[in-house]
Write a protein that holds these residues in place. Structure first.
Motif, mmCIF file in Angstrom:
data_model
loop_
_atom_site.group_PDB
_atom_site.id
_atom_site.type_symbol
_atom_site.label_atom_id
_atom_site.label_comp_id
_atom_site.label_asym_id
_atom_site.label_seq_id
_atom_site.Cartn_x
_atom_site.Cartn_y
_atom_site.Cartn_z
ATOM 1 N N GLY A 88 0.809 -1.210 0.000
ATOM 2 C CA GLY A 88 0.000 0.000 0.000
ATOM 3 C C GLY A 88 0.841 1.259 0.000
ATOM 4 N N ALA A 89 1.955 1.242 0.742
ATOM 5 C CA ALA A 89 2.807 2.428 0.816
ATOM 6 C C ALA A 89 3.448 2.738 -0.532
ATOM 7 N N VAL A 90 3.852 1.715 -1.270
ATOM 8 C CA VAL A 90 4.403 1.936 -2.605
ATOM 9 C C VAL A 90 3.340 2.557 -3.511
ATOM 10 N N ALA A 91 2.124 2.028 -3.461
ATOM 11 C CA ALA A 91 1.039 2.586 -4.274
ATOM 12 C C ALA A 91 0.775 4.042 -3.913
ATOM 13 N N ASP A 92 0.755 4.353 -2.615
ATOM 14 C CA ASP A 92 0.546 5.736 -2.167
ATOM 15 C C ASP A 92 1.638 6.668 -2.686
ATOM 16 N N GLU A 93 2.881 6.200 -2.624
ATOM 17 C CA GLU A 93 4.012 7.040 -3.023
ATOM 18 C C GLU A 93 3.947 7.375 -4.508
ATOM 19 N N VAL A 94 3.619 6.394 -5.334
ATOM 20 C CA VAL A 94 3.544 6.641 -6.774
ATOM 21 C C VAL A 94 2.353 7.538 -7.096
ATOM 22 N N LEU A 95 1.241 7.343 -6.410
ATOM 23 C CA LEU A 95 0.096 8.223 -6.633
ATOM 24 C C LEU A 95 0.420 9.658 -6.212
ATOM 25 N N THR A 96 1.153 9.829 -5.128
ATOM 26 C CA THR A 96 1.558 11.170 -4.698
ATOM 27 C C THR A 96 2.424 11.845 -5.755
ATOM 28 N N ALA A 97 3.323 11.077 -6.376
ATOM 29 C CA ALA A 97 4.159 11.645 -7.442
ATOM 30 C C ALA A 97 3.299 12.119 -8.610
ATOM 31 N N ILE A 98 2.287 11.343 -8.964
ATOM 32 C CA ILE A 98 1.372 11.747 -10.040
ATOM 33 C C ILE A 98 0.659 13.038 -9.674
ATOM 34 N N ARG A 99 0.168 13.115 -8.452
ATOM 35 C CA ARG A 99 -0.598 14.285 -8.028
ATOM 36 C C ARG A 99 0.294 15.514 -7.847
ATOM 37 N N THR A 100 1.554 15.299 -7.529
ATOM 38 C CA THR A 100 2.485 16.418 -7.381
ATOM 39 C C THR A 100 2.796 17.066 -8.718
ATOM 40 N N GLN A 101 2.899 16.253 -9.760
ATOM 41 C CA GLN A 101 3.285 16.743 -11.080
ATOM 42 C C GLN A 101 2.111 17.113 -11.977
ATOM 43 N N THR A 102 0.924 16.576 -11.688
ATOM 44 C CA THR A 102 -0.238 16.804 -12.554
ATOM 45 C C THR A 102 -1.478 17.020 -11.697
ATOM 46 N N ARG A 103 -2.573 17.323 -12.341
ATOM 47 C CA ARG A 103 -3.850 17.495 -11.638
ATOM 48 C C ARG A 103 -4.878 16.555 -12.262
ATOM 49 N N PRO A 104 -4.819 15.268 -11.926
ATOM 50 C CA PRO A 104 -5.735 14.306 -12.537
ATOM 51 C C PRO A 104 -7.162 14.484 -12.045
ATOM 52 N N GLU A 105 -8.108 14.068 -12.882
ATOM 53 C CA GLU A 105 -9.502 14.001 -12.450
ATOM 54 C C GLU A 105 -9.723 12.746 -11.610
ATOM 55 N N ARG A 106 -9.148 11.656 -12.087
ATOM 56 C CA ARG A 106 -9.163 10.398 -11.342
ATOM 57 C C ARG A 106 -7.823 9.702 -11.591
ATOM 58 N N ALA A 107 -7.361 8.964 -10.599
ATOM 59 C CA ALA A 107 -6.130 8.199 -10.771
ATOM 60 C C ALA A 107 -6.119 7.050 -9.773
ATOM 61 N N TYR A 108 -5.508 5.942 -10.197
ATOM 62 C CA TYR A 108 -5.318 4.830 -9.271
ATOM 63 C C TYR A 108 -3.968 4.178 -9.551
ATOM 64 N N VAL A 109 -3.390 3.602 -8.503
ATOM 65 C CA VAL A 109 -2.172 2.805 -8.598
ATOM 66 C C VAL A 109 -2.471 1.482 -7.912
ATOM 67 N N ASN A 110 -2.488 0.416 -8.690
ATOM 68 C CA ASN A 110 -2.841 -0.918 -8.196
ATOM 69 C C ASN A 110 -1.565 -1.737 -8.044
ATOM 70 N N ASN A 111 -1.220 -2.045 -6.815
ATOM 71 C CA ASN A 111 -0.023 -2.825 -6.509
ATOM 72 C C ASN A 111 -0.458 -4.219 -6.065
ATOM 73 N N GLY A 112 -0.727 -5.080 -7.031
ATOM 74 C CA GLY A 112 -1.127 -6.449 -6.716
ATOM 75 C C GLY A 112 -2.410 -6.563 -5.939
ATOM 76 N N GLY A 113 -3.337 -5.627 -6.136
ATOM 77 C CA GLY A 113 -4.619 -5.650 -5.436
ATOM 78 C C GLY A 113 -4.718 -4.667 -4.289
ATOM 79 N N ASP A 114 -3.600 -4.089 -3.880
ATOM 80 C CA ASP A 114 -3.621 -3.004 -2.894
ATOM 81 C C ASP A 114 -3.541 -1.707 -3.679
ATOM 82 N N ILE A 115 -4.570 -0.866 -3.543
ATOM 83 C CA ILE A 115 -4.803 0.210 -4.507
ATOM 84 C C ILE A 115 -4.870 1.562 -3.818
ATOM 85 N N ALA A 116 -4.096 2.507 -4.334
ATOM 86 C CA ALA A 116 -4.209 3.908 -3.943
ATOM 87 C C ALA A 116 -5.088 4.613 -4.970
ATOM 88 N N VAL A 117 -6.037 5.423 -4.504
ATOM 89 C CA VAL A 117 -7.036 6.038 -5.376
ATOM 90 C C VAL A 117 -7.111 7.535 -5.100
#
Length: 271
Positions: A88-117
């Motif tokens: 979960g922490a890896v998914a959170d970290e990658v999602l944070t990088a996406i949100r830091t660099q862009t302004r998505p409407e929706r985004a998810y990072v699925n790490n083997g079923g553990d998902i940051a949204v």
């Protein structure tokens, strides 16, 4: 490291044991570039602190992902190491990088079923809840105002060793790391100590690198009677209810041999 588009709107990133599927609505190209750049160093950062991350809480790691893991695993009375929150922490970290660099409407990072949204205001996301065997168990619609940023599933027979007999425990929380740690600990509580239908083995005999050391993990569970199933599920449900009351998780779904317990999901459905 592998980085490949698997469809117009999804990116696959893989490095060692970490395997991510990322989806973004918005500035997709910039979001995927940000995700790939951040992902490229995560495994090395975790390996550098792995001995510490396999120790019981409390620990104080240095890396950003490792700190996420430690925060998610803090405050429990049960035995837990930061490794309970690694996916979960890896998914959170990658999602944070996406949100830091862009302004998505929706985004998810699925790490083997553990998902940051992430959901921008007014956005929704339909989530299918499945067991560790991928069998569909139901659907939940997440809304931007729900305060849910992470979904994780744990249980006996999953990627990691478990102290309990739950087929699966799915947790929804404000981030994936918190959901990951909570799902692990709730699944551990779904148990019947000394029951003759349950087989166990020392974790370090199954995996010499396991953070569980010489603790006895479940290797199999035969058919249980209705009363036994209810008792085991109630053991886990009590912890899930406590965590919900503390505001630590939003909802949980516990499954054992066809019996289930639901905490908070109906409240989300009617929010």
């Amino acid at each position: 490291m592998i980085a490949a588009r698997i469809s117009a709107d999804r990116l696959h990133l893989q490095h060692g044991p970490i395997d991510l599927i990322i989806g973004v609505d918005g500035d997709r190209e910039a979001a995927f570039a940000a995700a790939e750049a951040r992902f490229s160093t995560i495994l090395e950062e975790l390996v550098a602190e792995l001995p510490l991350l396999r120790k019981p809480m409390p620990v104080a790691p240095r890396g950003h992902v490792a700190q996420r893991m430690a925060r998610a695993a803090a405050g429990y009375r049960d035995f837990v190491t930061p490794m309970a929150a690694v996916a979960g922490a890896v998914a959170d970290e990658v999602l944070t990088a996406i949100r830091t660099q862009t302004r998505p409407e929706r985004a998810y990072v699925n790490n083997g079923g553990d998902i940051a949204v992430f959901l921008a205001k007014g956005q929704t996301f339909n989530v299918g809840i499945a067991g560790l065997d991928a069998a569909a168990l139901g659907n939940v619609t997440l809304r931007s105002g729900d305060g849910i940023g992470g979904i994780a599933t744990s249980g006996q027979g999953g990627r990691s060793l478990s102290l309990g007999i739950a087929q699966s425990v799915t947790v929804l929380a404000d981030c994936a790391a918190v959901a990951d740690a909570a799902a692990t600990l709730i699944a551990n509580r779904v148990d019947l100590p000394d029951h003759p239908a349950i087989t166990r083995e020392r974790a370090d005999r199954l995996d010499p690198d396991s953070d569980l050391g010489d603790r006895m993990v479940v290797t199999g569970c035969g058919p249980l009677g209705a009363k036994d199933k209810r008792r085991a599920l109630e053991n886990g449900a009590r912890l899930a209810q406590d965590l919900q009351a503390q505001g630590r998780i939003k909802a949980a779904y516990l499954l054992l041999q066809g019996e289930s317990r639901v905490i908070g999901i109906e409240e989300l459905a009617h929010a």
